[in-house]
Write an enzyme that holds these catalytic residues in place. Structure first.
Site, PDB file in Angstrom:
ATOM      1  N   SER A 127       0.835  -1.207   0.000  1.00  0.00           N
ATOM      2  CA  SER A 127       0.000   0.000   0.000  1.00  0.00           C
ATOM      3  C   SER A 127       0.868   1.255   0.000  1.00  0.00           C
ATOM      4  O   SER A 127       0.380   2.353  -0.266  1.00  0.00           O
ATOM      5  CB  SER A 127      -0.926   0.004   1.225  1.00  0.00           C
ATOM      6  OG  SER A 127      -0.194  -0.238   2.408  1.00  0.00           O
ATOM      7  N   ASP A 176       5.632  -6.997   2.304  1.00  0.00           N
ATOM      8  CA  ASP A 176       4.735  -7.443   1.234  1.00  0.00           C
ATOM      9  C   ASP A 176       5.524  -7.743  -0.030  1.00  0.00           C
ATOM     10  O   ASP A 176       6.317  -6.900  -0.482  1.00  0.00           O
ATOM     11  CB  ASP A 176       3.768  -6.289   0.909  1.00  0.00           C
ATOM     12  CG  ASP A 176       2.329  -6.666   1.110  1.00  0.00           C
ATOM     13  OD1 ASP A 176       2.025  -7.865   1.195  1.00  0.00           O
ATOM     14  OD2 ASP A 176       1.508  -5.732   1.184  1.00  0.00           O
ATOM     15  N   GLU A 234      -0.215 -12.477  -1.662  1.00  0.00           N
ATOM     16  CA  GLU A 234      -1.667 -12.475  -1.897  1.00  0.00           C
ATOM     17  C   GLU A 234      -2.089 -13.718  -2.681  1.00  0.00           C
ATOM     18  O   GLU A 234      -1.365 -14.160  -3.575  1.00  0.00           O
ATOM     19  CB  GLU A 234      -2.067 -11.208  -2.674  1.00  0.00           C
ATOM     20  CG  GLU A 234      -1.888  -9.943  -1.856  1.00  0.00           C
ATOM     21  CD  GLU A 234      -2.397  -8.696  -2.563  1.00  0.00           C
ATOM     22  OE1 GLU A 234      -3.053  -8.809  -3.621  1.00  0.00           O
ATOM     23  OE2 GLU A 234      -2.134  -7.589  -2.047  1.00  0.00           O
ATOM     24  N   GLU A 238      -8.976  -9.750   4.141  1.00  0.00           N
ATOM     25  CA  GLU A 238      -9.317  -8.360   3.806  1.00  0.00           C
ATOM     26  C   GLU A 238     -10.665  -8.295   3.086  1.00  0.00           C
ATOM     27  O   GLU A 238     -10.936  -9.064   2.157  1.00  0.00           O
ATOM     28  CB  GLU A 238      -8.218  -7.756   2.900  1.00  0.00           C
ATOM     29  CG  GLU A 238      -8.539  -6.307   2.497  1.00  0.00           C
ATOM     30  CD  GLU A 238      -7.373  -5.548   1.903  1.00  0.00           C
ATOM     31  OE1 GLU A 238      -6.249  -6.091   1.828  1.00  0.00           O
ATOM     32  OE2 GLU A 238      -7.592  -4.384   1.500  1.00  0.00           O
TER      33      GLU A 238
HETATM   34  O1  KIV Z   1      -0.416  -3.388   1.717  1.00  0.00           O
HETATM   35  C1  KIV Z   1      -1.076  -3.353   2.766  1.00  0.00           C
HETATM   36  O2  KIV Z   1      -1.128  -2.338   3.474  1.00  0.00           O
HETATM   37  C2  KIV Z   1      -1.808  -4.556   3.148  1.00  0.00           C
HETATM   38  C3  KIV Z   1      -2.731  -4.466   4.321  1.00  0.00           C
HETATM   39  C4  KIV Z   1      -3.911  -3.657   3.974  1.00  0.00           C
HETATM   40  C5  KIV Z   1      -3.113  -5.793   4.824  1.00  0.00           C
HETATM   41  O3  KIV Z   1      -1.667  -5.558   2.532  1.00  0.00           O
END
Ligand code: KIV
Length: 301
Positions: free
Chosen positions: A60, A98, A130, A197
């Site tokens: 994000s 991530d 994911e 989510e």
């Molecule tokens: O990228 C992110 O902030 C996320 C969260 C919303 C779980 O994957």
């Protein structure tokens, strides 16, 4: 460049380091797990020093930090840059990174190499991927490389084009069954935790009671084992209407705007900096300088 010293970050020995094992303990003892995103050193420190259990360097950051429209454009190198900064600020929380779009979908060998970079170069402790059932082989390979993996199902932002927008998932029976299969498959594959989510509360509750791994919800209701929110959402730094599940705890946009406007006004009106905010010559140097200037003035006469 500022010469203001940055206070050193020392580990807080009064708190236990959060690990993938302690997340399981939390689930067993029904102690809610907290997780926030962080993308830079200062925020990471504040989040960690507030005793948050998990810090996620989410993709994000593509939107919150880099101003992209969605998470698809952010690269491995951009993610790593932020993971390294956050690593320097986090001492007690579990640090997750991530895997960005394109870093694990094409080739499993590449995916393991990219996951390894987050651990080796970035200092992350867990990588997040994911997708459900279809990711289980890949997740096993990454775990085989001694890297804990967090799963992420439901509204998966990297699938925005396939989903046709950011929509709550799991609303009909078929979709609920698929989510359940996804959760069970990831649980069996050995994920360290499972992010849920944008799914109905009832579905998240069912998944949470069926899987051994802790579930961390975002827009998935209160029955999850833990909750995650995006840091910029809770402090109003997102420049838009928040999603239904976001709770705003502070208005950093207003606070920052006020500080910036006050600085602007003070400089324009000659009220900043004051004499107290200025450096001064030592007394002897000042006296010597005055003598030199007096001599120069006398010679000019
Ligand atoms: O990228 C992110 O902030 C996320 C969260 C919303 C779980 O994957």
């Amino acid at each position: 460049m500022s010469i203001t010293p940055i206070g050193r970050r020392l580990p807080d020995d009064s708190r236990q380091k959060v690990t993938t094992a302690s997340l399981r303990e939390h689930k067993l003892h029904h102690e809610p797990i907290t997780c926030l995103t962080a993308y830079d050193y200062a925020t990471a420190r504040l989040v960690d020093e507030s005793a948050i259990d998990m810090v996620l360097v989410g993709d994000s950051l593509a939107q919150t930090m880099l101003g992209y429209d969605n998470t698809l454009s952010v690269t491995m190198d951009e993610m790593l840059h932020h993971v390294k900064a956050v690593r320097r600020g986090v001492k007690n929380a579990l640090l997750l990174a991530d895997m960005p779009y394109g870093s694990y979908q094409a080739d499993p060998t590449d995916a393991v190499r990219n996951a390894t970079r987050f651990i080796k170069e970035g200092g992350a402790e867990v990588v997040k991927i994911e997708g459900g059932e279809k990711r289980t082989d890949l997740i096993r390979r990454i775990i085989d490389a001694e890297i804990p993996v967090a799963g992420h199902i439901g509204l998966t932002p990297q699938s925005v084009n396939v989903m046709g927008g950011y929509k709550v998932q799991g609303k009909d029976l078929g979709a609920v069954e698929q989510l359940m299969r996804d959760a069970l498959a990831l649980d069996r594959a050995g994920v360290a935790c499972l992010f849920l989510e944008g799914i109905p509360r009832e579905v998240a509750a069912m998944i949470t009671s069926e899987v051994a791994t802790p579930t961390i919800g975002i827009g998935a209701g209160p029955e999850c084992d833990g909750q995650v929110l995006v840091f910029h959402d809770i402090v109003n730094l997102t420049f838009g209407a928040p999603a239904k599940f976001v709770r705003r705890y502070a208005d950093a946009a207003a606070l920052i705007t006020e500080a910036v406007q006050s600085f602007q006004a003070d400089v324009k009106s000659h009220h900043y900096p004051s004499d107290e905010e200025s450096y001064h010559l030592p007394r002897e140097t000042k006296a010597a300088l005055e003598t030199v200037l007096d001599r120069k003035r006398a010679m000019r006469r």
